[in-house]
Design an enzyme around this catalytic site. Structure first.
Site, mmCIF file in Angstrom:
data_model
loop_
_atom_site.group_PDB
_atom_site.id
_atom_site.type_symbol
_atom_site.label_atom_id
_atom_site.label_comp_id
_atom_site.label_asym_id
_atom_site.label_seq_id
_atom_site.Cartn_x
_atom_site.Cartn_y
_atom_site.Cartn_z
ATOM 1 N N GLU A 191 -9.905 -3.948 -5.227
ATOM 2 C CA GLU A 191 -10.961 -4.850 -4.525
ATOM 3 C C GLU A 191 -11.919 -3.751 -4.133
ATOM 4 O O GLU A 191 -11.906 -3.136 -4.365
ATOM 5 C CB GLU A 191 -10.001 -4.606 -3.390
ATOM 6 C CG GLU A 191 -10.428 -5.402 -2.014
ATOM 7 C CD GLU A 191 -9.915 -5.205 -0.476
ATOM 8 O OE1 GLU A 191 -10.078 -4.921 0.546
ATOM 9 O OE2 GLU A 191 -8.385 -4.425 -0.805
ATOM 10 N N GLY A 236 -0.870 -0.489 11.430
ATOM 11 C CA GLY A 236 -0.666 -0.524 10.149
ATOM 12 C C GLY A 236 -1.673 -0.299 9.357
ATOM 13 O O GLY A 236 -1.374 -0.155 7.729
ATOM 14 N N HIS A 237 -2.995 -0.758 9.249
ATOM 15 C CA HIS A 237 -3.668 -0.448 8.281
ATOM 16 C C HIS A 237 -4.420 0.797 8.894
ATOM 17 O O HIS A 237 -5.339 0.723 9.815
ATOM 18 C CB HIS A 237 -4.984 -1.398 8.679
ATOM 19 C CG HIS A 237 -5.704 -0.918 7.338
ATOM 20 N ND1 HIS A 237 -6.284 -0.587 7.017
ATOM 21 C CD2 HIS A 237 -5.885 -2.448 6.298
ATOM 22 C CE1 HIS A 237 -7.135 -0.249 5.727
ATOM 23 N NE2 HIS A 237 -7.074 -2.404 5.683
ATOM 24 N N CYS A 294 -13.465 -2.703 -1.567
ATOM 25 C CA CYS A 294 -13.332 -1.469 -0.955
ATOM 26 C C CYS A 294 -12.416 -0.917 -1.387
ATOM 27 O O CYS A 294 -12.604 0.114 -0.332
ATOM 28 C CB CYS A 294 -12.340 -2.381 0.929
ATOM 29 S SG CYS A 294 -13.520 -3.809 1.536
ATOM 30 N N CYS A 307 -13.529 -8.919 4.520
ATOM 31 C CA CYS A 307 -13.740 -7.392 4.747
ATOM 32 C C CYS A 307 -15.184 -6.128 3.612
ATOM 33 O O CYS A 307 -15.649 -5.061 4.055
ATOM 34 C CB CYS A 307 -11.994 -6.268 4.626
ATOM 35 S SG CYS A 307 -11.520 -6.749 2.994
ATOM 36 N N CYS A 308 -14.769 -7.057 2.498
ATOM 37 C CA CYS A 308 -16.103 -6.562 1.610
ATOM 38 C C CYS A 308 -17.398 -7.178 1.358
ATOM 39 O O CYS A 308 -18.321 -5.697 1.640
ATOM 40 C CB CYS A 308 -15.513 -7.297 0.291
ATOM 41 S SG CYS A 308 -13.856 -6.546 -0.113
ATOM 42 N N GLU A 331 -2.325 -5.883 -2.650
ATOM 43 C CA GLU A 331 -2.972 -4.710 -2.537
ATOM 44 C C GLU A 331 -3.191 -3.630 -2.909
ATOM 45 O O GLU A 331 -3.792 -2.837 -2.791
ATOM 46 C CB GLU A 331 -4.135 -5.926 -1.592
ATOM 47 C CG GLU A 331 -4.710 -6.697 -1.283
ATOM 48 C CD GLU A 331 -5.559 -7.038 0.279
ATOM 49 O OE1 GLU A 331 -6.379 -8.395 -0.217
ATOM 50 O OE2 GLU A 331 -5.308 -6.391 0.693
ATOM 51 N N HIS A 349 -0.393 -0.136 -0.375
ATOM 52 C CA HIS A 349 -2.033 -0.946 0.191
ATOM 53 C C HIS A 349 -2.917 0.426 -0.315
ATOM 54 O O HIS A 349 -3.637 1.476 0.242
ATOM 55 C CB HIS A 349 -1.876 -1.462 1.227
ATOM 56 C CG HIS A 349 -3.345 -1.780 1.633
ATOM 57 N ND1 HIS A 349 -3.872 -1.995 1.796
ATOM 58 C CD2 HIS A 349 -3.700 -3.380 1.613
ATOM 59 C CE1 HIS A 349 -5.396 -3.029 2.389
ATOM 60 N NE2 HIS A 349 -4.541 -3.749 1.849
#
Length: 638
Positions: free
Chosen positions: A325, A200-201, A327, A402-403, A309, A257
């Protein structure tokens, strides 16, 4: 021009094309030893990175690895199944830092955590603490949300960084075992592999390309190509959020996303470079153009919607509800750098510069201890903030962290994104104090950029009788510049963004680039409804903003900019570590009391009594480093 087998290897960095890669340019070796980026990277090395292990310990990430290794007792800690990636991104950041310096303590922490990661890996190579501890080992049953391959991608990137920086094989061995396991599981129907699926990512795709570059194992490159080309075929219900609505080769716009889209596009650029795939290159060029022309904020920020996002519609670029974001800014830099190398075009590095100085750097505080997950372009007067990952106030750490380690790894590897070389010579993409070098030449630069626009380049090493070309990127925002090279002066517009100086050089030759840094007012495309009738203040590569703390006596919602008065520049060594501000004339509007209904007939005369006010615009990247309050980038005009 495609590279040949004789091309020298690129210096250690996150992107190292093979000698056979069909790229116009290859990364050059850069050392930053002074100035703006040196200072920010020093804070990253001195403050941010050393805190990483303690923060990962307190959040439970390392505890989960010990559980998976069987050396601790307890339950899985963390709100998401992908918390392993925070460890891997920190390892990558620390590994790039080790390439620059090793004080012993960082190396010891890296070694300790690598040992922990290796102990948590299962005998067949699989590694994911969420599925090992919470899901009873049920692998690849939730590809949409489980992020198993996303985690694997970050592990692989950390392993490549560690191997390139130290030469040590321990983490690379872990990554290869996991990659081999994935290769045995995923494939097209009829391939003999049990799963035809995608994560999915996106993330594993570009990591696999880099693992191929590091090891020479062609099957890793082929596996990356499989994952890229299986998107858009309904394996994840055809959802744009997961980049599965349309095959990448047929896509006409960025969607879903934002970070997922950009990581996928970075992988496509890598594959195009290594395979010469014209379809993937064309898709990258087409989608980059769509993104920059209709879906990119002035700061380089990306992502219009807090919900999912994601990118919004074309020209849907809100201010206070901008997601942007951190990221996504990092992913944008990663993708644009790959496109710059692939094509040789300067526009990609124009966007990198804008993003680095604004949308990215705002994500970390000046002291290196606090972070922004989202980066709005406006915070209204009286803004109520509930905190959390989507807060407009800086935060020590996040549930979805995550960032912060992502910022750490980009700052630690930043030297890799600054210059390139080809058979003709050296290209300077970003301006820093330090040295730029290929296998044949070395040039030293001295500058106080971005506060001042003079960059002096001195040739230190050069072939004695062989001409080569020094290419300087002239930023797209720059309307006036001058280059002095010996007795010659250049001030005409650069061809395709590059000013190329070709000659036989001698050690000591001096080239001085002077970029005019006069402050300017910027307007948006009229289709951007959110900022129609507004302007923004810029100076050089820096977007500026107003903060309430600099404007006592009221907030910012009633401030308008007076276009009849010129902008002025004021250097403030006392402010925010030393910044150059832009001073403008404005007015505080007298807002009439309209009772219970805030609207009025458009022909009603304006109320008299506006109050003149001096406006101080600071660089956007240093906002939210003092007291909480309102902020705005786009300013209404009188």
């Amino acid at each position: 021009m495609p590279r040949t087998h004789s091309a020298p290897p690129s210096p250690a960095g996150p992107v190292r094309p093979t000698p056979d890669a069909r790229t116009a340019l290859r990364p050059a070796a850069v050392t930053v030893d002074g100035g703006f980026w040196h200072d920010r990277r020093a804070t990253n090395a001195r403050v941010s990175l050393p805190q990483g292990p303690d923060l990962l310990e307190s959040a439970g990430n390392l505890h989960n690895l010990r559980l998976a290794a069987g050396t601790a007792e307890g339950v899985f800690r963390g709100a998401y199944p992908f918390v392993d990636t925070d460890v891997y991104k920190w390892l990558e950041a620390a590994s790039w830092q080790l390439a620059a310096e090793d004080d012993g303590s960082l190396s010891a922490e890296v070694g300790r955590i690598i040992t922990l990661v290796a102990a948590a890996q299962q005998p067949d190579g699989y590694l994911n603490t969420w599925f090992q501890l919470v899901k009873g080992g049920a692998r690849y049953q939730d590809l949409r949300w489980g992020h198993e391959l996303y985690c694997a991608g970050h592990l692989i990137q950390a392993a490549v960084a560690h191997h390139r920086s130290t030469g040590r094989p321990e983490l690379l061995d872990v990554a290869r075992r996991f990659a081999d396991h994935i290769d045995s599981v995923f494939g097209l129907p009829g391939s003999g592999r049990p799963v035809d699926g995608i994560d999915g990512h996106p993330e594993v795709e570009t990591a696999l390309v880099e693992l191929y570059r590091e090891t020479g194992e062609r099957r890793y490159l082929d596996l990356a190509g499989y994952f890229v080309d299986r998107r858009g075929h309904g394996l994840l219900d055809g959802d744009a959020y997961c980049q599965d609505r349309v095959p990448l080769r047929a896509a006409t716009d960025v969607e879903g996303h934002a970070v997922r889209q950009l990581y996928l596009l970075a992988a496509a650029a890598d594959l195009a470079a290594e395979t010469g795939d014209a379809g993937l290159r064309a898709a990258g060029e087409r989608l980059w153009h769509a993104m920059t022309t209709t879906k990119t904020h002035l700061t380089g920020g990306l992502g219009a919607h807090h919900d999912q996002e994601e990118f919004g519609d074309p020209y849907e670029l809100p201010n206070e509800r901008a997601y942007c974001e951190t990221c996504a800014a990092i992913a944008s830099v990663q993708w644009s750098w790959r496109m710059a190398l692939l094509t040789g075009e300067a526009r990609y590095s124009d966007l990198i510069e804008r993003t680095l100085y604004n949308g990215f750097l705002a994500g970390v505080s000046l002291d290196g201890e606090r972070w922004l997950y989202v980066n709005p372009l406006q915070v209204r007067d009286g803004h109520t903030d509930t905190g959390g990952d989507q807060s407009a106030r800086r935060t020590r750490w996040f549930r979805c962290a995550c960032c912060p380690p992502n910022v750490m790894r980009l700052l630690a590897s930043l030297e890799h994104y600054l210059a390139s070389g080809d058979e003709q010579g050296l290209q300077i993409h970003q301006f820093v104090t330090g040295t730029y070098a290929t296998d044949r030449v070395r040039v030293r630069a001295e500058t106080d950029y971005p506060w001042h626009g003079t960059i002096a380049f001195t040739v230190e090493e050069t072939p004695s009788d062989e001409p080569w070309t020094l290419s300087l990127r002239i930023p797209g925002w720059c309307r006036e510049f001058r280059v002095r090279c010996g007795e010659e002066t250049y001030d005409s517009p650069a061809d395709d963004g590059w000013l190329r100086l070709s000659r036989t050089w001698a050690p000591g030759d001096l080239v001085v680039l002077e970029l005019a840094l006069e402050p300017r007012l910027t307007t948006a495309d009229p289709r951007v409804d959110a900022v129609r009738g507004c302007v923004a203040i810029e100076r050089g590569p820096l977007v500026h903003c107003l903060e309430q703390v600099d404007h006592p006596g009221g907030g910012l919602d009633d401030v308008v900019l007076d276009l009849s008065r010129p902008l002025a520049v004021k250097h403030r060594p006392d402010l925010l570590g030393g910044v150059t501000t832009v001073v403008a004339a404005g007015r505080r509007r007298r807002i009439p009391d309209r009772g219970w209904w805030p609207y009025a007939t458009a022909t009603d005369p304006a109320e008299p009594g506006d109050e003149p006010v001096e406006l101080t615009a600071i660089p956007y990247h240093v906002w939210a480093n003092r007291e909480d309050g309102s902020m705005r980038v786009w300013l209404p005009t009188s």
